[in-house]
Enzyme design. Structure first.
Site, short mmCIF file in Angstrom:
data_model
loop_
_atom_site.label_atom_id
_atom_site.label_comp_id
_atom_site.label_asym_id
_atom_site.label_seq_id
_atom_site.Cartn_x
_atom_site.Cartn_y
_atom_site.Cartn_z
N CYS A 112 6.35 62.76 -78.48
CA CYS A 112 6.40 63.13 -79.90
C CYS A 112 4.97 63.30 -80.45
O CYS A 112 4.02 62.81 -79.86
CB CYS A 112 7.12 62.06 -80.70
SG CYS A 112 8.86 61.90 -80.29
N ALA A 149 13.46 64.39 -78.93
CA ALA A 149 14.54 63.41 -79.06
C ALA A 149 14.91 62.83 -77.70
O ALA A 149 15.61 63.47 -76.92
CB ALA A 149 15.77 64.06 -79.72
N VAL A 150 14.43 61.62 -77.43
CA VAL A 150 14.73 60.93 -76.18
C VAL A 150 15.69 59.76 -76.42
O VAL A 150 16.60 59.51 -75.66
CB VAL A 150 13.44 60.43 -75.50
CG1 VAL A 150 13.75 59.63 -74.25
CG2 VAL A 150 12.54 61.62 -75.15
N VAL A 151 15.46 59.02 -77.52
CA VAL A 151 16.29 57.87 -77.87
C VAL A 151 16.88 58.07 -79.26
O VAL A 151 16.17 58.47 -80.19
CB VAL A 151 15.47 56.56 -77.82
CG1 VAL A 151 16.31 55.37 -78.27
CG2 VAL A 151 14.93 56.32 -76.41
N GLU A 158 7.40 54.43 -76.15
CA GLU A 158 8.63 53.74 -75.81
C GLU A 158 8.38 52.24 -75.80
O GLU A 158 7.39 51.79 -75.21
CB GLU A 158 9.15 54.17 -74.44
CG GLU A 158 9.74 55.56 -74.40
CD GLU A 158 10.29 55.91 -73.02
OE1 GLU A 158 11.51 56.14 -72.91
OE2 GLU A 158 9.50 55.92 -72.06
N LEU A 185 9.19 63.17 -61.09
CA LEU A 185 8.17 64.09 -60.59
C LEU A 185 7.64 63.57 -59.26
O LEU A 185 7.15 62.44 -59.18
CB LEU A 185 7.02 64.21 -61.60
CG LEU A 185 5.91 65.18 -61.24
CD1 LEU A 185 6.43 66.61 -61.18
CD2 LEU A 185 4.77 65.08 -62.25
#
Length: 304
Positions: free
Chosen positions: A2, A51-53, A77, A257
């Site tokens: 973000c 938007a991850v959480v 995070e 990755l």
């Protein structure tokens, strides 16, 4: 990834200043918000969201009904937000991991807040009731944070330097943009004019010291006299698995990755094992970057 951006004490029109915030739009393709601070017309936040959480309630700046005087913009995070909730009995309003910052600050102030966070973070916390602005960054500086502070109290904060370099200000000599120090928090007084004054810059953690949040870990204590080899190997294994496990908190699909080397291959192997343990029902998707038919890519494909 973000993007956070904020100004305090701007002499120029904020609708013009916010154009600088768009220079970091690539950090958040899902949404953008630009919001003035109530009662301080020359203070504002800008936020680009990935938007991850908590896709529904994760927009920022975060504000909750319990603390209407607190404004939070953060990137990162917080891996132990559920453990902290259980430990202190916090009543969360959202599923956002960063909400814990508001509860910790209300409970014990900024020093305890920064010290108790197990995660990667850079944040701007505004307390309008006590007229304070707080900046903080994780121990290793995993999440980026830059600031510019002029002699007359104009403050700009951003995830990237490019969001600050062309800000408009009345003084001809604008201070240079500087990276905020990892493992530190800064306290600034917020004046009625919206200008700020730095009160203190504190190093809350050194990577050589055991963090306060270690109480949430399950690592066995090493024997005080010497190092038993089996205990050391066991602790390395526990630490490694814990490091992978705590990163499974995303509400989006998890990928990996691969470089073709030992480190990323081990992460992928442990990740797959833990995904099976907690019944994540989609296949682990892996990615690699390199020249065609290079040894690294061939090794990464073999691991995959």
């Amino acid at each position: 990834m973000c993007g956070i951006w904020a100004l305090f004490g701007s002499d120029e029109c904020l609708s013009v200043q916010c154009l600088s915030a768009m220079k970091i739009a690539h950090r958040g393709p899902d949404a953008f918000r630009f919001e003035n601070v109530n009662g301080f017309t020359n203070c504002c936040f800008g936020f680009h969201r990935l938007a991850v959480v908590d896709q529904l309630y994760g927009m920022q700046p975060i504000r909750v009904k319990k603390f209407p005087y607190l404004w939070l913009c953060y990137n990162g995070e917080i891996y132990n937000f559920k453990q902290l909730q259980k430990q202190f009995g916090f009543d969360y309003q959202t599923l956002v991991d960063g909400e814990v910052i508001l509860h910790l600050y209300n409970r014990g102030g900024i020093e305890q807040t920064a010290s108790m966070l197990d995660g990667v973070f850079a944040f701007i916390l505004l307390d309008t009731a006590n007229r304070k602005v707080f900046l903080a960054r994780d121990t290793y500086g995993v999440r980026p944070l830059f600031k510019v502070l002029t002699d007359d109290g104009f403050l700009g904060v951003c995830s990237e330097a490019k969001g600050l370099i062309n800000l408009k200000h009345s003084t001809s000599l604008c201070s240079k943009v500087e990276p905020f120090l990892p493992g530190h928090y800064e306290v600034l007084d917020l004046k009625p004019s919206g200008k700020v004054a730095s009160v203190e810059l504190v190093k809350f953690h050194s990577c050589k010291d055991e963090p306060l949040h270690v109480s949430c870990d399950t690592v066995e204590a090493l024997p005080s006299a010497g190092f038993d080899l089996e205990t050391v190997k066991s602790n390395i294994r526990i630490l490694f698995e814990n490091a992978v496990r705590k990163r499974l908190m995303a509400h989006r699909r998890i990928g990996c990755l691969l470089s073709g080397g030992l480190d990323s291959s081990l992460v992928a192997a442990v990740l797959l094992k833990l995904m099976k343990e907690i019944n994540i029902n989609y296949p682990l998707q892996t990615f690699a970057i390199g020249m065609e038919n290079s040894p690294d890519l061939l090794a990464a494909r073999k691991v995959s």
